[in-house]
Motif scaffolding. Structure first.
Motif, mmCIF file in Angstrom:
data_model
loop_
_atom_site.group_PDB
_atom_site.id
_atom_site.type_symbol
_atom_site.label_atom_id
_atom_site.label_comp_id
_atom_site.label_asym_id
_atom_site.label_seq_id
_atom_site.Cartn_x
_atom_site.Cartn_y
_atom_site.Cartn_z
ATOM 1 N N UNK A 141 -0.653 4.137 14.693
ATOM 2 C CA UNK A 141 -0.473 4.127 13.403
ATOM 3 C C UNK A 141 -0.275 2.358 13.067
ATOM 4 N N UNK A 142 -0.944 2.095 12.253
ATOM 5 C CA UNK A 142 -0.546 0.585 11.719
ATOM 6 C C UNK A 142 -0.157 0.620 10.295
ATOM 7 N N UNK A 143 0.795 -0.117 9.650
ATOM 8 C CA UNK A 143 0.830 -0.002 8.277
ATOM 9 C C UNK A 143 0.219 -1.441 7.993
ATOM 10 N N UNK A 144 -0.272 -1.012 6.576
ATOM 11 C CA UNK A 144 -0.951 -2.392 6.052
ATOM 12 C C UNK A 144 -0.213 -2.503 4.817
ATOM 13 N N UNK A 145 0.187 -3.916 4.787
ATOM 14 C CA UNK A 145 1.414 -4.110 3.808
ATOM 15 C C UNK A 145 0.520 -5.364 2.826
ATOM 16 N N UNK A 146 1.322 -5.688 1.567
ATOM 17 C CA UNK A 146 0.911 -6.740 0.994
ATOM 18 C C UNK A 146 1.402 -7.969 1.653
ATOM 19 N N UNK B 91 10.728 5.361 14.240
ATOM 20 C CA UNK B 91 10.550 4.009 14.990
ATOM 21 C C UNK B 91 10.621 2.813 13.796
ATOM 22 N N UNK B 92 11.712 2.081 14.201
ATOM 23 C CA UNK B 92 12.108 0.864 13.227
ATOM 24 C C UNK B 92 11.209 -0.109 13.379
ATOM 25 N N UNK B 93 10.329 -0.239 14.388
ATOM 26 C CA UNK B 93 9.476 -1.308 14.434
ATOM 27 C C UNK B 93 8.221 -1.124 14.546
ATOM 28 N N UNK B 94 7.452 -0.498 13.638
ATOM 29 C CA UNK B 94 5.925 -0.122 13.739
ATOM 30 C C UNK B 94 5.305 -1.407 13.413
ATOM 31 N N UNK B 95 4.122 -1.236 13.993
ATOM 32 C CA UNK B 95 3.111 -2.491 13.933
ATOM 33 C C UNK B 95 2.619 -2.641 12.427
ATOM 34 N N UNK B 96 2.876 -3.986 11.982
ATOM 35 C CA UNK B 96 2.333 -4.024 10.718
ATOM 36 C C UNK B 96 1.259 -4.955 10.527
ATOM 37 N N UNK B 97 0.405 -4.936 9.488
ATOM 38 C CA UNK B 97 -0.438 -6.191 9.325
ATOM 39 C C UNK B 97 -0.732 -6.444 7.771
ATOM 40 N N UNK B 98 -0.828 -7.769 7.321
ATOM 41 C CA UNK B 98 -1.146 -7.695 5.826
ATOM 42 C C UNK B 98 -2.430 -7.395 5.548
ATOM 43 N N UNK B 99 -2.588 -6.847 4.390
ATOM 44 C CA UNK B 99 -3.876 -6.355 3.926
ATOM 45 C C UNK B 99 -5.036 -7.152 4.089
ATOM 46 N N UNK C 80 0.795 -1.178 0.016
ATOM 47 C CA UNK C 80 -0.163 -0.126 -0.173
ATOM 48 C C UNK C 80 0.766 1.356 0.084
ATOM 49 N N UNK C 81 2.222 0.984 0.194
ATOM 50 C CA UNK C 81 2.867 2.186 0.259
ATOM 51 C C UNK C 81 3.524 2.515 -1.161
ATOM 52 N N UNK C 82 2.367 2.948 -1.908
ATOM 53 C CA UNK C 82 2.459 3.113 -3.400
ATOM 54 C C UNK C 82 2.084 4.362 -4.292
ATOM 55 N N UNK C 83 1.074 4.982 -2.915
ATOM 56 C CA UNK C 83 0.260 6.091 -3.484
ATOM 57 C C UNK C 83 1.217 7.330 -4.092
ATOM 58 N N UNK C 84 2.115 7.468 -3.439
ATOM 59 C CA UNK C 84 2.969 8.780 -3.592
ATOM 60 C C UNK C 84 4.303 8.262 -4.070
ATOM 61 N N UNK C 85 4.903 8.778 -5.203
ATOM 62 C CA UNK C 85 6.087 8.751 -5.827
ATOM 63 C C UNK C 85 7.190 9.446 -4.963
#
Ligand code: ATP
Length: 772
Positions: free
Chosen positions: A735-740, A709-717, A1-6
């Protein structure tokens, strides 16, 4: 999901540059001019609300600080936590005594003077009484509107929000504390239909927060020796202690205080915290008791003989019969209906006030409070004049009840507009009296039938209406005492009916008044366990416990059928985004990616140009940004999350700016203390407007790696949104990162991997230290 901004990340000697054209346009700078919570019921602007960071941000400065801690640090930290719990208890207890002392004395003087004057002229007495009330209410509304807007209302919705992870600017500041204390004295002493108990919860929370951040830097009342609780998580625990202390002090109910914190205000609870909250409440009980003992000998003026919030009704109805359970359940139903109606009416009035009245400024708010004071004084003085007096009931001379007794010094019957000395005016006894004495009179279990149904109905209608319109004016205001007064009135009415109906049973109207009070509070605030314990503690009558439980359960069930509890509704109305303990049903069918559909994620490259960072901060209102880097094969890697407030630290210090667009070495490590990254509670903190850079500085680079913060919480999409919700809520995340879906697993942790033995623990520590 980190693709919205170049974003271009450094490759070779390439310059970090963001594609500005694709960035979303900000709808206003978040950390703008000074904002704080306004009058009760005002919608808080987005800039006045921010989430707290309960997650530990493990940036370089944090890890450095952890590594440098001596072995005495942990014992010192634990000792300080207990010391602070003690200080919160002492501080809140003293604040409660001060408020009670002032309110009782102001009320005592007011009634003494008024009663002396009405012997000669009722008109002049009314005038003096009204002016006295007006002056006190004016002082309160003036303090709130001009000095401490966040002190308006009870403060409980905001504190509930704080403990849920939402920081409302201004609610825990020193001036809010001062405004709350002095404002409460004015509003309660001025005879308005509100109480001082809710504000005491806010007062306890302010004291706790100020202690936690080592005082108030703005007023030069701070010490770095006690500035050890720098994380929002530690402050949250202290504020929880403060809330419990507030209730314990308000009602002299230490166990009720602990349960109130657990049931009503906190969103996270641990057994360790329970211990400290319990300790703080016990300290409050000791402080308040010592002060009461000291004041009982008459050293505190009108305070001491009758003051403080406790209505000892021991000696009343000893037992109950099963026939009484039905009328008692009816009291629960009435409480649920009237409580829900109260919540709904106050909601409408608050919305109306916000739309039409409070927009017009402070003067209108002051005028409104003064007008309500005039109406309250007129009703409470004039209505009792229309009632006939009755002869004093035949009382047991050992009961301690005298009739009539001058109001303001002790509860009991008021001789107001009566032709003879041995008479009392029943409406004046509850209307023209201090709140505590009025409640003591309503709960009175030693006599029968001292109030006529007509007086009780008049009082119920008038006081209910006054409580509804008073709610939301710009003064500190609690809803416990008005709730108790309303509930005990209809409870007593039902009691009168039951006494007539079941003539043979030993029924006390006072018992029904108590149940009525519990039912109204349950119907409006929707608390059960804590309210039950508070009611038992303030009345000192354990025998009524099952009955109180019954009415509370019924009233809560009835109230829940119509709307939410008072504090939840007010929090939502003010725009405080509370997260309930359970996710909504629909979230079970949604995925994490559905929550952030069409989102253009605003990222920062690891080494960014200063001008680019400033641009991002100015054109976005977000508080967290993913930071990306290039991997060895040129692929894009997310290396952490950086907070806006943390970005501002190196931008202001400027010492980390570099000419090179390459990652920096570890030389940067010692340049910042972890305390530089700490934002004082409920203040707006640093803003991008505080950053002033020259043209040359704007052209330099900043390596963000040490600050993120090198270890934010990440969840699969494709994780269900309900699961994400529970994770977010239970860990208190921001904040939670959503990743593939992740492609590789490097390990698997089970319960057993987390149960480190003492020996292996030491080995790991040694290994870590050698690596660092
Ligand atoms: P909080 O308001 O809880 O303190 P925040 O300020 O970082 O956190 P907001 O900016 O208020 O978050 O979030 C508003 C919306 O913007 C949310 O939908 C959120 O998912 C989205 N958002 C937050 N940060 C970013 C970002 N860096 N890039 C893109 N969208 C974001």
């Amino acid at each position: 999901m980190l693709s919205g901004v170049e974003h271009d990340v450094p490759d070779g000697i390439g310059m970090a540059r963001l594609a500005w054209t694709r960035l979303p346009t900000a709808d206003g700078e978040r950390a703008g001019p000074s904002t704080s919570a306004g009058a009760d019921g005002e919608l808080l602007s987005a800039a006045a609300i921010e989430s707290l960071d309960y997650e530990v941000i493990e940036n370089y400065a944090y890890r450095e600080e952890q590594a440098q801690r001596s072995k005495f640090w942990v014992p010192y930290y634990v000792m300080l936590k207990w010391l602070f719990s003690l200080l919160i208890g002492v501080g809140t207890g003293l604040a409660a005594i001060f408020i009670n002392l002032a309110v009782e004395n102001f009320s005592g003087w007011k009634y003494t003077v008024t009663f002396a004057i009405i012997k000669h002229s009722y008109f002049v007495g009314f005038f003096v009484y009204t002016v006295f009330n007006l002056a006190l209410v004016f002082s309160s509304v003036y303090i709130v509107t001009n000095f401490a807007p966040a002190a308006a209302g009870s403060g409980i919705p905001e504190i509930k929000g704080y403990l849920n992870g939402v920081d409302t600017h201004g609610i825990l500041l020193f001036r809010t504390l001062v405004g709350k204390i002095f404002g409460s004295i004015g509003s309660v002493g001025g005879g308005l239909a509100l109480g001082k108990e809710g504000p005491l919860v806010h007062t306890g929370a302010c004291i706790a927060s100020l202690l936690g951040q080592g005082g108030s830097a703005k007023y030069h009342l701070s010490s770095r020796w006690v500035r050890i609780f720098e994380s929002d998580r530690d402050r949250r625990d202290l504020v929880t202690c403060g809330c419990a202390a507030g209730v314990a002090a308000a009602f002299r109910a230490p166990v009720g205080g602990v349960l109130f914190a657990l049931e009503e205000v906190t969103s996270w609870w641990r057994s360790h915290l329970m211990w400290r909250v319990f300790f703080t409440s016990a300290v409050v009980a000791v402080v308040v008791r010592s002060a009461m003992n000291w004041c009982n000998s008459g050293k505190c003026g009108h305070f001491g003989a009758g003051g403080f919030i406790i209505w000892d009704i021991s000696g009343g109805q000893e037992d109950y019969s099963y026939q009484e359970l039905f009328p008692m359940a009816i009291i629960g139903v009435i409480g649920g209906l009237l409580g829900a109606l109260f919540n709904q009416l106050t909601l409408y009035i608050t919305k109306w006030r916000r739309t039409y009245l409070h927009k017009k400024g402070k003067r209108v708010q002051i005028f409104e409070a003064c007008l309500i004071s005039l109406v309250t004084s007129t009703i409470s003085f004039v209505l009792p004049l229309l009632r006939k007096c009755s002869p004093c009931p035949q009382l047991d001379t050992n009961s301690g009840i005298e009739c009539p007794h001058p109001p303001g010094t002790d509860g009991n019957f008021v001789n107001f507009y009566c032709s003879k000395d041995g008479e009392y005016n029943d409406l004046a006894t509850i209307f023209f009296n201090t709140q505590d004495d009025a409640i003591r009179n309503l709960f009175s279990a030693k006599t029968f039938h001292e109030y006529s149904a007509q007086s009780l109905i008049t009082f119920l209608v008038m006081f209910y209406s006054l409580a509804v319109v008073t709610f939301g004016i710009a003064v500190p205001a609690g809803q416990f005492v008005p709730g108790i007064m309303i509930g005990s009135t209809y409870g007593r009415l039902v009691g009168m009916f039951v006494v007539k109906f079941y003539k043979k049973l030993n029924i006390e109207e006072g018992t029904y008044a108590l149940l009525g009070a519990a039912s109204f509070l349950g119907g409006s605030m929707r608390m059960t366990v804590s309210l039950c314990v508070i009611m038992v503690e303030i009345t000192n009558n354990l025998k009524l416990l099952p009955l109180i439980m019954l009415v509370l359960l019924v009233s809560k069930a009835v109230g829940d059928f119509f709307n939410e509890g008072l504090y939840e509704e007010q929090a939502r109305l003010r725009g405080i985004p509370l997260l309930d303990s359970r996710p909504k049903q629909v979230m079970r069918n949604m995925k994490a990616r559905d929550a952030c559909k069409n989102q253009k994620v605003v990222c920062l490259p690891r080494v960014s140009r200063v001008v680019d960072i400033i641009f991002v901060l100015r054109t976005n209102k977000h508080n967290g940004f993913p930071v990306v880097d290039r991997g060895q094969n040129g692929e894009s890697l997310v290396i952490g999350l950086i907070l806006r407030s943390h970005l501002l630290v190196p931008l202001q210090a400027k010492v980390d700016f570099q000419n090179s667009p390459f990652p920096c070495g570890p030389g940067v490590l010692n340049r910042h203390n972890f305390s530089d990254f700490v934002k004082p509670a409920s203040s707006k903190g640093k803003s991008i407007d505080d950053i002033h850079l020259t043209e040359d500085e704007l052209g330099l680079y900043l390596d963000l790696a040490p600050f993120l913060n090198p270890s934010p919480y990440i969840v699969p999409e494709d994780m269900s949104l309900a699961k994400v919700y529970n994770l977010f809520r239970q860990l208190g995340l921001r904040h939670i990162f959503v990743v593939p879906r992740p492609s590789r697993v490097v390990g698997l942790i089970t319960r057993k991997d987390l149960l480190l033995e003492e020996d292996s623990n030491n080995d790991v520590m040694a290994e870590l230290q050698s690596t660092s």
